[in-house]
Design a protein around this motif. Structure first.
Motif, short mmCIF file in Angstrom:
data_model
loop_
_atom_site.label_atom_id
_atom_site.label_comp_id
_atom_site.label_asym_id
_atom_site.label_seq_id
_atom_site.Cartn_x
_atom_site.Cartn_y
_atom_site.Cartn_z
N PRO A 148 0.75 -1.33 0.14
CA PRO A 148 0.06 -0.08 0.06
C PRO A 148 0.61 1.18 -0.01
O PRO A 148 0.54 2.24 -0.74
CB PRO A 148 -0.86 -0.28 1.28
CG PRO A 148 -0.75 -1.50 1.65
CD PRO A 148 0.33 -2.12 1.10
N ASP A 149 2.18 1.45 0.76
CA ASP A 149 2.66 2.44 0.77
C ASP A 149 3.30 2.96 -0.63
O ASP A 149 3.25 4.08 -0.97
CB ASP A 149 3.88 2.62 1.91
CG ASP A 149 4.71 1.45 1.51
OD1 ASP A 149 4.38 0.33 1.05
OD2 ASP A 149 5.95 1.37 2.03
N SER A 151 1.80 2.03 -3.46
CA SER A 151 0.64 1.97 -4.33
C SER A 151 0.36 3.72 -4.10
O SER A 151 0.02 4.43 -5.10
CB SER A 151 -0.46 1.55 -4.01
OG SER A 151 -0.21 -0.08 -4.50
N VAL A 152 0.26 4.10 -2.89
CA VAL A 152 0.07 5.24 -2.50
C VAL A 152 1.01 6.34 -3.33
O VAL A 152 0.44 7.53 -3.96
CB VAL A 152 0.02 5.61 -1.06
CG1 VAL A 152 -0.16 7.09 -0.75
CG2 VAL A 152 -1.47 5.09 -0.52
#
Lengths: 344, 344
Positions: A148-149, A151-152
């Motif tokens: 997620p980090d 992707s963000v």
């Protein structure tokens, strides 16, 4: 095989992968007319240079031979698998959305040898097709399976890039009615309108795969070669025969578009606004264009633009020293050269 | 103070916070004309219902009194701070972008009592202002400080929502030239074009603050009240006097727009296409509208739409049982009622 042939082969191979992925990731579904219009320009062709750079960036970072790994399951720095092809498709989708909306704004009838979307369909459908592609690009870059980090961070890069493209297009429109544009203002516009998407394409594989040290060098590489790409486009408009160009040679001059060449020439005292008398691409003669190009050559403006593009390419290539020295890195170097050597 | 007064006070208070946040989060910067155009409609007004629902959702989940906490530093389920106001601004920005592009497509001249952006500026600037707001909404929702996994989920929700809004607008345009539209097709269009943004507004605080069990109920609440909101809008067009409505009463009938009322009436055998003879809002008379509304009343179509809206409101309110029973929850119930009781 020459290096030019090798790079063209690489581009063709990546293009095929990207085309297949577009069909998978952006199916024509309900409501069909909207999705057909959204796919229309993507299906009409295009070299897929930006997604190719993204895929080769991944190969270079992972230190693998181009095309040796599946781009759908690509090894990250921590050896988890990331679908970099989804990110590549996102970049091409953004490119397509901006072309569709730009063609409405510029009232251009043709694109990639087919009618522009707002001509093939209508203005409403073209606005909406662009808007659909916009969100689809964000949806797709969230499907890579990266942590997620990362992707963000990738999505943040993409969103900022889109804002900058809008700023660049806004400046481009504003320049059409401005008396004179300084070379640095023109280059700012090119950076925003064109180069940032190359920078996003080049740096996003480093973000998604977790090669943090490579993000900035790849971003700079993309910015530099993106600038060179646009300047070469401006040069080709003047120097490529009409048959080969697919549109009237010198159309930028006829339409009073600012380019690095005209910005330079104006500074040299050339009366750029009256270089070509015809104000329609249908009415202009080859002789008129030929004479105008002669004036720009004599002012040193063509050579100035060529030299500037070459400098950007050299700067861009130097950034790749930060990456592993491998075949994919060589291809990224070759693509930089290709952008200013291509003849269409 | 009646409940209606209380809810109007809550809406006014949230509106002020959202307006201040828009000024902070979307400053007018270079290139100024682009950002002025992007802000133009946002600055012209609007009730800010969707961001208000987002903020009240946060209050209800955290079980705090409305407005007792700073929305910029709002306590998450794990007590870390999240800037839910940034997310609220994103929702309003998306709403504004869709209005700007819709007004171009529908060729509407006025919005919120001022000229539409493509009239105040021009079509190119309006397309570009919408495109800029689009990416700004994604940039802003990344600034909440929520953990990356929650940010990704919120982003994904926002991107899917935007795609669905485009699909809904595409169906709405298609319906204008379709002979007959079934009620379920009309309601699908309303869900996509209008309700999904309410659903995103309602559920995103649960996503960002880590109340996973509340995501689905809040999403359903938003979908239901969003449908009710649109049906009420369709009703108001027929039943509110022109002075109060700010535009010609019955303009949907004049423009042959499909609404739940006309869709129902057609099924009852009413010749909807010839209810109003005038084909311009400037030419139509109050008497003509009055008579048309009478026909729709006699067919039971007005009551059918009213009843359908009330059912959606009841369904939406029932979802809130899943949330803590507190003052903010009461306000969310009241807003649901407000949507079908409002007179403009």
């Amino acid at each position: 095989m020459t290096r030019q042939q090798a790079v063209e082969e690489t581009i063709a191979r990546c293009r095929q992968q990207v085309n297949d992925a577009i069909t998978e990731d952006l199916p024509v579904e309900h409501p069909e007319r909207l999705y057909e219009a959204s796919r229309y320009l993507l299906d009409a062709g295009g070299k897929r240079l930006r997604p190719t750079i993204l895929l080769l960036g991944a190969d270079a970072l992972a230190d693998v031979d181009p095309d040796s790994e599946s781009y759908r399951q690509f090894p990250a720095a921590d050896s988890k698998a990331v679908d970099v092809l989804s990110a590549a498709v996102s970049i091409e989708i953004i490119q397509s959305f901006t072309l569709i909306h730009d063609d409405i704004m510029d009232d251009d009838d043709m694109r990639r040898g087919v009618p522009a979307v707002h001509r093939e369909y209508d203005v409403s459908t073209a606005i909406l097709a662009g808007d659909t592609l916009y969100s689809k690009a964000f949806e797709n870059i969230l499907r890579t399976g990266a942590p997620p980090d990362r992707s963000v961070r990738a999505l943040s890069e993409l969103a900022t890039t889109c804002t900058e493209i809008c700023e660049g297009q806004s400046l481009d429109i504003e320049f059409e009615t401005r008396e004179s544009v300084a070379p640095e203002d023109y280059l700012e516009m090119v950076e925003l309108k064109t180069a940032v998407l190359y920078a996003a394409a080049a740096s996003i594989p480093a973000v998604l795969l977790g090669y943090n040290d490579a993000v900035d060098p790849l971003h700079s590489y993309g910015l530099s070669i993106g600038r060179a790409f646009q300047i070469q486009d401006d040069l080709l408009d003047l120097t490529t025969p009409t048959e080969k160009l697919g549109k009237q040679r010198g159309s930028d001059l006829v339409e009073n578009k600012q380019t690095l060449i005209t910005v330079h020439a104006r500074k040299q005292g050339v009366d750029v606004d009256n270089l070509v008398e015809s104000d329609s691409v249908d009415a202009v003669s080859e002789a008129e264009i030929e004479q105008a190009v002669g004036v720009l050559e004599d002012a040193g403006s063509i050579e100035y633009a060529r030299e500037t593009a070459r400098e950007f390419v050299a700067n861009g290539k130097a950034q790749l020293d930060a990456l592993p020295d491998n075949e994919a890195n060589d291809r990224l170097l070759d693509i930089a050269d290709y952008l200013v050597e291509r003849e269409y």
